[in-house]
Design a protein around this motif. Structure first.
Motif, PDB file in Angstrom:
ATOM      1  N   ILE A  30      49.864  37.385  32.193  1.00 37.48           N
ATOM      2  CA  ILE A  30      49.572  37.951  30.871  1.00 37.48           C
ATOM      3  C   ILE A  30      49.308  39.444  30.999  1.00 37.48           C
ATOM      4  O   ILE A  30      49.838  40.251  30.229  1.00 37.48           O
ATOM      5  CB  ILE A  30      48.387  37.215  30.212  1.00 37.48           C
ATOM      6  N   LEU A  31      48.491  39.833  31.967  1.00 37.55           N
ATOM      7  CA  LEU A  31      48.204  41.251  32.181  1.00 37.55           C
ATOM      8  C   LEU A  31      49.464  42.022  32.543  1.00 37.55           C
ATOM      9  O   LEU A  31      49.665  43.156  32.094  1.00 37.55           O
ATOM     10  CB  LEU A  31      47.140  41.426  33.266  1.00 37.55           C
ATOM     11  N   PHE A  32      50.336  41.431  33.348  1.00 40.77           N
ATOM     12  CA  PHE A  32      51.597  42.063  33.707  1.00 40.77           C
ATOM     13  C   PHE A  32      52.458  42.309  32.477  1.00 40.77           C
ATOM     14  O   PHE A  32      52.975  43.413  32.264  1.00 40.77           O
ATOM     15  CB  PHE A  32      52.345  41.191  34.724  1.00 40.77           C
ATOM     16  N   VAL A  33      52.622  41.287  31.640  1.00 37.12           N
ATOM     17  CA  VAL A  33      53.460  41.416  30.445  1.00 37.12           C
ATOM     18  C   VAL A  33      52.862  42.429  29.474  1.00 37.12           C
ATOM     19  O   VAL A  33      53.573  43.294  28.943  1.00 37.12           O
ATOM     20  CB  VAL A  33      53.653  40.039  29.766  1.00 37.12           C
ATOM     21  N   VAL A  34      51.553  42.360  29.236  1.00 38.67           N
ATOM     22  CA  VAL A  34      50.896  43.319  28.342  1.00 38.67           C
ATOM     23  C   VAL A  34      51.054  44.735  28.890  1.00 38.67           C
ATOM     24  O   VAL A  34      51.356  45.674  28.141  1.00 38.67           O
ATOM     25  CB  VAL A  34      49.405  42.955  28.148  1.00 38.67           C
ATOM     26  N   GLY A  35      50.879  44.912  30.184  1.00 42.14           N
ATOM     27  CA  GLY A  35      51.030  46.235  30.790  1.00 42.14           C
ATOM     28  C   GLY A  35      52.444  46.778  30.640  1.00 42.14           C
ATOM     29  O   GLY A  35      52.635  47.958  30.339  1.00 42.14           O
ATOM     30  N   MET A  36      53.434  45.925  30.828  1.00 38.41           N
ATOM     31  CA  MET A  36      54.825  46.360  30.677  1.00 38.41           C
ATOM     32  C   MET A  36      55.122  46.740  29.227  1.00 38.41           C
ATOM     33  O   MET A  36      55.801  47.735  28.968  1.00 38.41           O
ATOM     34  CB  MET A  36      55.784  45.254  31.149  1.00 38.41           C
ATOM     35  N   ILE A  37      54.617  45.957  28.277  1.00 34.94           N
ATOM     36  CA  ILE A  37      54.837  46.262  26.858  1.00 34.94           C
ATOM     37  C   ILE A  37      54.191  47.594  26.501  1.00 34.94           C
ATOM     38  O   ILE A  37      54.809  48.447  25.850  1.00 34.94           O
ATOM     39  CB  ILE A  37      54.314  45.120  25.968  1.00 34.94           C
ATOM     40  N   ILE A  38      52.954  47.797  26.946  1.00 32.61           N
ATOM     41  CA  ILE A  38      52.257  49.060  26.665  1.00 32.61           C
ATOM     42  C   ILE A  38      53.005  50.231  27.300  1.00 32.61           C
ATOM     43  O   ILE A  38      53.180  51.279  26.677  1.00 32.61           O
ATOM     44  CB  ILE A  38      50.797  48.996  27.156  1.00 32.61           C
ATOM     45  N   LEU A  59      56.198  50.425  28.004  1.00 35.29           N
ATOM     46  CA  LEU A  59      57.446  50.659  27.266  1.00 35.29           C
ATOM     47  C   LEU A  59      57.193  51.343  25.929  1.00 35.29           C
ATOM     48  O   LEU A  59      57.906  52.265  25.551  1.00 35.29           O
ATOM     49  CB  LEU A  59      58.198  49.343  27.063  1.00 35.29           C
ATOM     50  N   ILE A  60      56.176  50.892  25.217  1.00 38.91           N
ATOM     51  CA  ILE A  60      55.848  51.508  23.926  1.00 38.91           C
ATOM     52  C   ILE A  60      55.373  52.937  24.126  1.00 38.91           C
ATOM     53  O   ILE A  60      55.813  53.848  23.433  1.00 38.91           O
ATOM     54  CB  ILE A  60      54.782  50.677  23.177  1.00 38.91           C
ATOM     55  N   TRP A  61      54.482  53.162  25.102  1.00 33.66           N
ATOM     56  CA  TRP A  61      53.954  54.500  25.358  1.00 33.66           C
ATOM     57  C   TRP A  61      55.067  55.432  25.816  1.00 33.66           C
ATOM     58  O   TRP A  61      55.160  56.570  25.376  1.00 33.66           O
ATOM     59  CB  TRP A  61      52.849  54.428  26.406  1.00 33.66           C
ATOM     60  N   GLY A  62      55.942  54.922  26.685  1.00 35.95           N
ATOM     61  CA  GLY A  62      57.043  55.738  27.181  1.00 35.95           C
ATOM     62  C   GLY A  62      58.031  56.099  26.090  1.00 35.95           C
ATOM     63  O   GLY A  62      58.507  57.239  26.014  1.00 35.95           O
ATOM     64  N   SER A  63      58.355  55.139  25.212  1.00 39.87           N
ATOM     65  CA  SER A  63      59.323  55.435  24.147  1.00 39.87           C
ATOM     66  C   SER A  63      58.711  56.332  23.075  1.00 39.87           C
ATOM     67  O   SER A  63      59.416  57.132  22.469  1.00 39.87           O
ATOM     68  CB  SER A  63      59.841  54.140  23.519  1.00 39.87           C
TER      69      SER A  63
END
Length: 136
Positions: free
Chosen positions: A118-126, A128-132
């Motif tokens: 869960i932490l991995f997926v949340v971190g990846m989403i954050i 991606l959103i922060w990067g975009s």
């Protein structure tokens, strides 16, 4: 020494370091002195390896790490040539680095808890959103 396996840590640290350097240059935050200081601190992190040849000069090896008075013996230990450099899994058959990485990833995925995923997926989403949002 990255707490457990320095060769495995290369898979995580090297891409992260490249990303940090790219980001610093992208936002014009990097200067020569700060990069020099970061490089020195990185080398200081490798300083525990200095203990091996020094202790070989003054003491007989008490464990099976061998004699590190010669650079070739030190390099053999550092690169784990007895076990296979960058060998992430123990296997007698020949396989590619990619095959070994997939075995390592599959094994790690079985060992991680649901919370870690869960932490991995949340971190990846954050990320991606922060990067975009930073690129627009």
């Amino acid at each position: 020494l990255s707490l457990t396996n320095q060769h495995t840590s290369v898979l995580y640290i090297a891409p992260t370091a490249l990303w940090v350097l790219f980001t610093l240059y992208k936002y014009d935050l990097a200067d020569t002195m700060s990069l020099f200081q970061v490089g020195l601190r990185g080398l200081a992190g490798l300083s525990p390896y200095l203990q091996l040849p020094i202790s070989s000069l003054f003491f007989k090896a008490r464990v099976s790490w061998g004699d590190h008075r010669l650079f070739s013996d030190f390099k053999k230990h550092l690169l784990r040539e007895d076990f296979g450099t960058f060998r992430l899994v123990s296997s007698t058959e020949q396989s590619t680095l990619w095959d070994n990485f997939m075995v390592y990833f599959n094994d790690s995925s079985r060992e991680l808890t649901v919370v870690a995923w869960i932490l991995f997926v949340v971190g990846m989403i954050i990320a991606l959103i922060w990067g975009s949002s930073k690129t627009t």
